[in-house]
Write a protein that holds these residues in place. Structure first.
Motif, mmCIF file in Angstrom:
data_model
loop_
_atom_site.group_PDB
_atom_site.id
_atom_site.type_symbol
_atom_site.label_atom_id
_atom_site.label_comp_id
_atom_site.label_asym_id
_atom_site.label_seq_id
_atom_site.Cartn_x
_atom_site.Cartn_y
_atom_site.Cartn_z
ATOM 1 N N SER A 185 1.972 13.364 -6.075
ATOM 2 C CA SER A 185 1.965 13.566 -7.516
ATOM 3 C C SER A 185 2.724 14.824 -7.855
ATOM 4 C CB SER A 185 0.530 13.668 -8.050
ATOM 5 O OG SER A 185 -0.082 14.854 -7.596
ATOM 6 N N LEU A 186 3.251 14.865 -9.031
ATOM 7 C CA LEU A 186 3.988 16.028 -9.501
ATOM 8 C C LEU A 186 3.411 16.402 -10.850
ATOM 9 C CD1 LEU A 186 6.252 18.057 -9.359
ATOM 10 C CD2 LEU A 186 7.764 16.360 -10.397
ATOM 11 N N PHE A 187 2.839 17.583 -10.924
ATOM 12 C CA PHE A 187 2.182 18.023 -12.154
ATOM 13 C C PHE A 187 1.169 16.988 -12.626
ATOM 14 C CE2 PHE A 187 6.404 20.220 -12.576
ATOM 15 C CZ PHE A 187 5.913 21.455 -12.159
ATOM 16 N N GLY A 188 0.443 16.434 -11.664
ATOM 17 C CA GLY A 188 -0.623 15.496 -11.995
ATOM 18 C C GLY A 188 -0.201 14.045 -12.077
ATOM 19 N N LEU A 189 1.082 13.759 -12.048
ATOM 20 C CA LEU A 189 1.572 12.379 -12.131
ATOM 21 C C LEU A 189 1.734 11.823 -10.722
ATOM 22 C CD1 LEU A 189 4.289 12.812 -14.914
ATOM 23 C CD2 LEU A 189 1.927 11.995 -15.155
ATOM 24 N N ARG A 190 0.988 10.780 -10.415
ATOM 25 C CA ARG A 190 1.029 10.196 -9.070
ATOM 26 C C ARG A 190 2.181 9.207 -8.909
ATOM 27 N NH1 ARG A 190 -3.536 10.642 -5.921
ATOM 28 N NH2 ARG A 190 -5.351 11.666 -6.850
ATOM 29 N N PHE A 191 2.694 9.120 -7.697
ATOM 30 C CA PHE A 191 3.745 8.165 -7.378
ATOM 31 C C PHE A 191 3.828 8.010 -5.866
ATOM 32 C CE2 PHE A 191 5.559 12.380 -7.796
ATOM 33 C CZ PHE A 191 6.290 12.530 -6.634
ATOM 34 N N SER A 192 4.591 7.028 -5.415
ATOM 35 C CA SER A 192 4.764 6.799 -3.980
ATOM 36 C C SER A 192 6.236 6.892 -3.622
ATOM 37 C CB SER A 192 4.235 5.406 -3.586
ATOM 38 O OG SER A 192 2.832 5.333 -3.796
ATOM 39 N N VAL A 193 6.501 7.334 -2.418
ATOM 40 C CA VAL A 193 7.873 7.448 -1.945
ATOM 41 C C VAL A 193 7.956 6.884 -0.527
ATOM 42 C CG1 VAL A 193 8.325 9.489 -3.348
ATOM 43 C CG2 VAL A 193 7.466 9.737 -1.007
ATOM 44 N N PRO A 194 9.152 6.526 -0.077
ATOM 45 C CA PRO A 194 9.315 5.996 1.284
ATOM 46 C C PRO A 194 8.913 7.041 2.327
ATOM 47 C CG PRO A 194 11.214 5.487 -0.085
ATOM 48 C CD PRO A 194 10.410 6.482 -0.849
ATOM 49 N N ASN A 195 8.448 6.555 3.452
ATOM 50 C CA ASN A 195 8.042 7.444 4.534
ATOM 51 C C ASN A 195 8.828 7.067 5.796
ATOM 52 O OD1 ASN A 195 6.549 9.414 5.920
ATOM 53 N ND2 ASN A 195 4.933 7.967 6.484
ATOM 54 N N PRO A 196 10.128 7.390 5.817
ATOM 55 C CA PRO A 196 10.974 7.032 6.962
ATOM 56 C C PRO A 196 10.588 7.833 8.203
ATOM 57 C CG PRO A 196 12.135 8.519 5.517
ATOM 58 C CD PRO A 196 10.883 8.137 4.789
ATOM 59 N N PRO A 197 11.117 7.461 9.367
ATOM 60 C CA PRO A 197 10.770 8.132 10.628
ATOM 61 C C PRO A 197 10.865 9.655 10.591
ATOM 62 C CG PRO A 197 11.970 6.137 11.080
ATOM 63 C CD PRO A 197 12.025 6.312 9.585
ATOM 64 N N ALA A 198 11.926 10.185 10.016
ATOM 65 C CA ALA A 198 12.093 11.644 9.982
ATOM 66 C C ALA A 198 10.981 12.305 9.182
ATOM 67 C CB ALA A 198 13.451 12.001 9.387
ATOM 68 N N HIS A 199 10.559 11.633 8.141
ATOM 69 C CA HIS A 199 9.512 12.184 7.298
ATOM 70 C C HIS A 199 8.156 12.067 7.986
ATOM 71 C CE1 HIS A 199 6.718 12.310 3.778
ATOM 72 N NE2 HIS A 199 7.556 13.245 3.401
ATOM 73 N N ARG A 200 7.971 10.991 8.738
ATOM 74 C CA ARG A 200 6.716 10.809 9.474
ATOM 75 C C ARG A 200 6.542 11.943 10.482
ATOM 76 N NH1 ARG A 200 6.888 4.247 10.680
ATOM 77 N NH2 ARG A 200 7.170 3.636 8.486
ATOM 78 N N ARG A 201 7.600 12.267 11.164
ATOM 79 C CA ARG A 201 7.554 13.380 12.119
ATOM 80 C C ARG A 201 7.291 14.685 11.377
ATOM 81 N NH1 ARG A 201 11.474 17.192 13.618
ATOM 82 N NH2 ARG A 201 11.132 18.129 15.679
ATOM 83 N N ALA A 202 7.955 14.854 10.245
ATOM 84 C CA ALA A 202 7.822 16.102 9.490
ATOM 85 C C ALA A 202 6.408 16.319 8.972
ATOM 86 C CB ALA A 202 8.808 16.104 8.318
ATOM 87 N N ILE A 203 5.752 15.262 8.526
ATOM 88 C CA ILE A 203 4.397 15.405 7.988
ATOM 89 C C ILE A 203 3.453 15.953 9.056
ATOM 90 C CG2 ILE A 203 2.360 14.177 7.187
ATOM 91 C CD1 ILE A 203 4.130 12.266 5.701
ATOM 92 N N TYR A 258 0.215 9.348 8.272
ATOM 93 C CA TYR A 258 1.369 9.750 9.066
ATOM 94 C C TYR A 258 2.341 8.595 9.304
ATOM 95 C CZ TYR A 258 -0.963 14.158 10.338
ATOM 96 O OH TYR A 258 -1.567 15.401 10.321
ATOM 97 N N ASP A 259 1.819 7.412 9.560
ATOM 98 C CA ASP A 259 2.676 6.274 9.883
ATOM 99 C C ASP A 259 2.709 5.199 8.803
ATOM 100 O OD1 ASP A 259 3.495 7.191 12.498
ATOM 101 O OD2 ASP A 259 1.457 6.757 13.181
ATOM 102 N N ALA A 260 2.182 5.490 7.646
ATOM 103 C CA ALA A 260 2.202 4.522 6.544
ATOM 104 C C ALA A 260 3.637 4.320 6.063
ATOM 105 C CB ALA A 260 1.330 5.022 5.400
ATOM 106 N N PRO A 261 3.981 3.149 5.548
ATOM 107 C CA PRO A 261 5.346 2.883 5.078
ATOM 108 C C PRO A 261 5.753 3.720 3.872
ATOM 109 C CG PRO A 261 3.878 1.097 4.474
ATOM 110 C CD PRO A 261 3.132 1.947 5.461
ATOM 111 N N THR A 262 4.770 4.152 3.095
ATOM 112 C CA THR A 262 5.055 5.020 1.954
ATOM 113 C C THR A 262 4.027 6.142 1.929
ATOM 114 O OG1 THR A 262 3.627 3.749 0.436
ATOM 115 C CG2 THR A 262 5.962 3.103 0.567
ATOM 116 N N THR A 263 4.336 7.174 1.214
ATOM 117 C CA THR A 263 3.385 8.266 1.060
ATOM 118 C C THR A 263 3.134 8.474 -0.424
ATOM 119 O OG1 THR A 263 5.121 9.935 1.022
ATOM 120 C CG2 THR A 263 4.158 9.395 3.151
ATOM 121 N N ALA A 264 1.880 8.696 -0.766
ATOM 122 C CA ALA A 264 1.514 8.866 -2.169
ATOM 123 C C ALA A 264 1.452 10.340 -2.510
ATOM 124 C CB ALA A 264 0.161 8.213 -2.437
#
Length: 222
Positions: free
Chosen positions: A90-108, A82-88
């Protein structure tokens, strides 16, 4: 809804759900099964009110905190993301990480409770259904980042599970989502799932009409 990867969700757990960078779908993308397009509605057996199996939504008498933790466990998620700087994710099995800004932290956090309330799964079809439900309830308070993730998942649903996604989009929807409700999150966790559903104007037994399927990176024992 928010950051993980199923369809579109992102989150830093060792997680996955769709392309959702938001948790909106934990970016753990589930394989695309086009048979969703032609499938018949599930006819699920009746279960005891205390049953937490995936054949039906979590029971209304259950405490929200316990239901959320059960949901996290079956998906291999943790509250640490929830509070990690990025969130991991995957899309169709391909993993990746994206930023986890405040709005996204609340949304998760809220996205996970939406799963608990509705009973929708974390595979592509389930995340599409949940995103369609969130879109119908309004995204003005979700922010641009989360809104983009939700709408992308809805678009993906039009491809992988059009009937199920459309059914949610056209269903009557007069209640709010947690994105637009001012609530004390910790206090909400101490209420029952039934009370959470009442707050969101969701039927006592949830909304899902199919078995709660999981994203492809969920624990195999789930």
């Amino acid at each position: 809804m928010p950051g993980r990867a199923d369809g579109i969700e992102a989150r830093t757990r060792g997680v996955g759900g769709g392309v959702m960078l938001l948790g909106v779908q934990r970016l753990a993308a589930a394989p695309v099964h086009l048979d969703h397009i032609f499938e018949e509605p599930d006819v699920r057996p009746l279960h005891p009110s205390s049953c937490t199996c995936r054949e039906h939504p979590l029971p209304a008498p259950m405490r929200v905190r316990d239901a959320r933790d059960a949901y996290l466990a079956e998906n291999g998620f943790t509250t640490g993301s929830y509070d990690a700087p990025t969130t991991a994710g995957s899309l169709f099995g391909l993993r990746f990480s994206v930023p986890n800004p405040p709005a996204h932290r609340r949304a998760i956090r809220l996205h996970d409770l939406h799963h608990v309330a509705t009973g929708f799964g974390t595979d592509h079809a389930g995340e599409a259904e949940l995103s369609a439900w969130q879109a119908r309830r309004g995204l003005l308070s979700a922010g641009a980042y989360v809104t983009a993730i939700v709408l992308t998942n809805v678009a993906m649903g039009a491809v992988v599970a059009p009937r199920r996604t459309w059914a949610v989009l056209r269903a009557p929807s007069t209640g709010p989502s947690l994105f637009s409700v001012e609530v004390d999150y910790d206090a909400l966790l101490e209420r029952t799932v039934g009370e959470l559903r009442a707050l969101l104007d969701v039927p006592t037994d949830g909304l899902a009409t199919h078995r709660r399927e999981l994203h492809p990176h969920a624990p195999r024992s789930a």
